[in-house]
Design a protein around this motif. Structure first.
Motif, PDB file in Angstrom:
ATOM      1  N   ARG A   1      -9.840  -3.237   6.771  1.00  0.00           N
ATOM      2  CA  ARG A   1      -8.551  -2.660   6.386  1.00  0.00           C
ATOM      3  C   ARG A   1      -7.449  -3.092   7.334  1.00  0.00           C
ATOM      4  O   ARG A   1      -7.701  -3.617   8.425  1.00  0.00           O
ATOM      5  CB  ARG A   1      -8.639  -1.138   6.363  1.00  0.00           C
TER       6      ARG A   1
ATOM      7  N   ILE B   1      -3.402  -1.587   8.592  1.00  0.00           N
ATOM      8  CA  ILE B   1      -2.416  -0.518   8.494  1.00  0.00           C
ATOM      9  C   ILE B   1      -1.027  -1.135   8.390  1.00  0.00           C
ATOM     10  O   ILE B   1      -0.545  -1.776   9.325  1.00  0.00           O
ATOM     11  CB  ILE B   1      -2.467   0.435   9.699  1.00  0.00           C
TER      12      ILE B   1
ATOM     13  N   GLU C   1      -2.728   2.563   4.579  1.00  0.00           N
ATOM     14  CA  GLU C   1      -3.953   1.775   4.674  1.00  0.00           C
ATOM     15  C   GLU C   1      -4.007   0.770   3.528  1.00  0.00           C
ATOM     16  O   GLU C   1      -3.808   1.127   2.367  1.00  0.00           O
ATOM     17  CB  GLU C   1      -5.179   2.680   4.550  1.00  0.00           C
TER      18      GLU C   1
END
Length: 315
Positions: free
Chosen positions: A172, A174, A213
């Motif tokens: 992931r 941010i 996210e």
């Protein structure tokens, strides 16, 4: 007792007015007066928050003789909001607005965005998402396209990232969006465009910061590369006069393109660089505005730690 009550009401009214309209030093002075704290006590409370500021500096700040600009001073401003029982980010916002009014952005470079970063809001949002500053990804390339709308507002930002994982298991990224003063993150929308999907979103209303996210659906191994693209629809703040990109560490190529609406074209545009939030701006260079495409751009072959951006002037 009636006289004491009347005096307290006057002090409270003065504080409320100063927090709404500023400037920073008037609001700080009113807040200290409203709490009835001598500067020595304010300094003591700051030291308990782990921030060292001299009584002389506090005196200068509330007189308007000086304004906080070093990272330690900006942390002190954030602590003062808590000590003086003020709304979160109220003094930070006034400090940024004061710098805009006196035309000090180019000499001192204290943009609203850099003040927000120094205040700890971003760290708070990252902590809520369980995300460290180092997300395990190194940026090989980052291309941003910022669209300025007909009201001269920051309408939309599209980002295209090329990254390489430097540890196993990264899945992931941010994405952080800093709205301009007055922005409303509740009305912003994040859209995944390519190779990612939206996960959790955190917003901080007082500073207009949004953290989202972006989930990859695969786990990268150390050395793997990945490409993804997303956009943030904003358009919630007033007039935008610059776009700034900050980096904690060196990275790969960075390209920024700012596109203007036909009904709102600036009279001139400049690029600039800045080593830190408290440092003066340098590398100033005028950018020609493309009449046909109504855009300007900059390219950094290798992004350095600090800030780089484009500023423009309206008629």
């Amino acid at each position: 007792m009636p006289h004491a009550t009347q005096h307290a009401d006057v002090v409270t009214a003065e504080l409320d007015s100063a927090l709404r309209g500023g400037p920073f030093h008037v609001a700080l002075r009113a807040a200290i007066a409203a709490r009835g704290l001598p500067l020595q006590r304010v300094q003591h409370h700051l030291s308990r928050h782990g921030v060292k500021v001299g009584v002389t500096s506090l005196s200068y700040w509330q007189q308007g003789a000086r304004r906080p600009q070093r990272p330690e001073s900006l942390r002190a401003v954030r602590a003062l909001e808590e000590i003086l029982q003020l709304p979160e980010e109220s003094l930070i916002r006034l400090l940024a607005e004061t710098d805009d009014r006196v035309g000090d952005r180019d000499s001192a470079g204290r943009t609203y965005r850099s003040l927000v970063e120094a205040s700890g809001v971003l760290d708070k949002l990252l902590a809520e998402l369980g995300a460290p500053r180092d997300g395990g990804l190194h940026t090989l390339g980052h291309h941003e396209r910022v669209r300025i709308g007909a009201r001269r507002e920051l309408a939309e930002r599209e980002s295209h990232h090329i990254v390489r994982a430097h540890r196993d298991g990264v899945d992931r990224y941010i994405a952080v969006h800093h709205g301009d003063p007055g922005a409303d993150p509740e009305r912003m929308h994040v859209r995944a465009l390519e190779n990612c999907r939206i996960g959790r979103i955190r917003r901080h209303h007082d500073t207009g910061v949004l953290a989202a996210e972006l989930l990859f659906d695969i786990r990268l191994r150390a050395g793997d590369t990945f490409l993804f693209r997303y956009t943030v629809e904003d358009g919630t703040a007033d007039v935008c006069r610059e776009y700034v990109r900050g980096a904690d560490s060196p990275g790969g190529q960075y390209a920024l393109q700012v596109c203007f609406d036909t009904a709102a074209l600036p009279v001139r545009c400049h690029r600039f660089t800045q080593h830190s939030a408290a440092a003066p701006r340098g590398g100033r260079q005028e950018l020609p505005l493309s009449a046909r495409h109504r855009s300007v751009h900059l390219v950094e072959p290798r992004l350095r730690a600090g800030y780089v951006g484009i500023t423009w002037d309206w008629e």
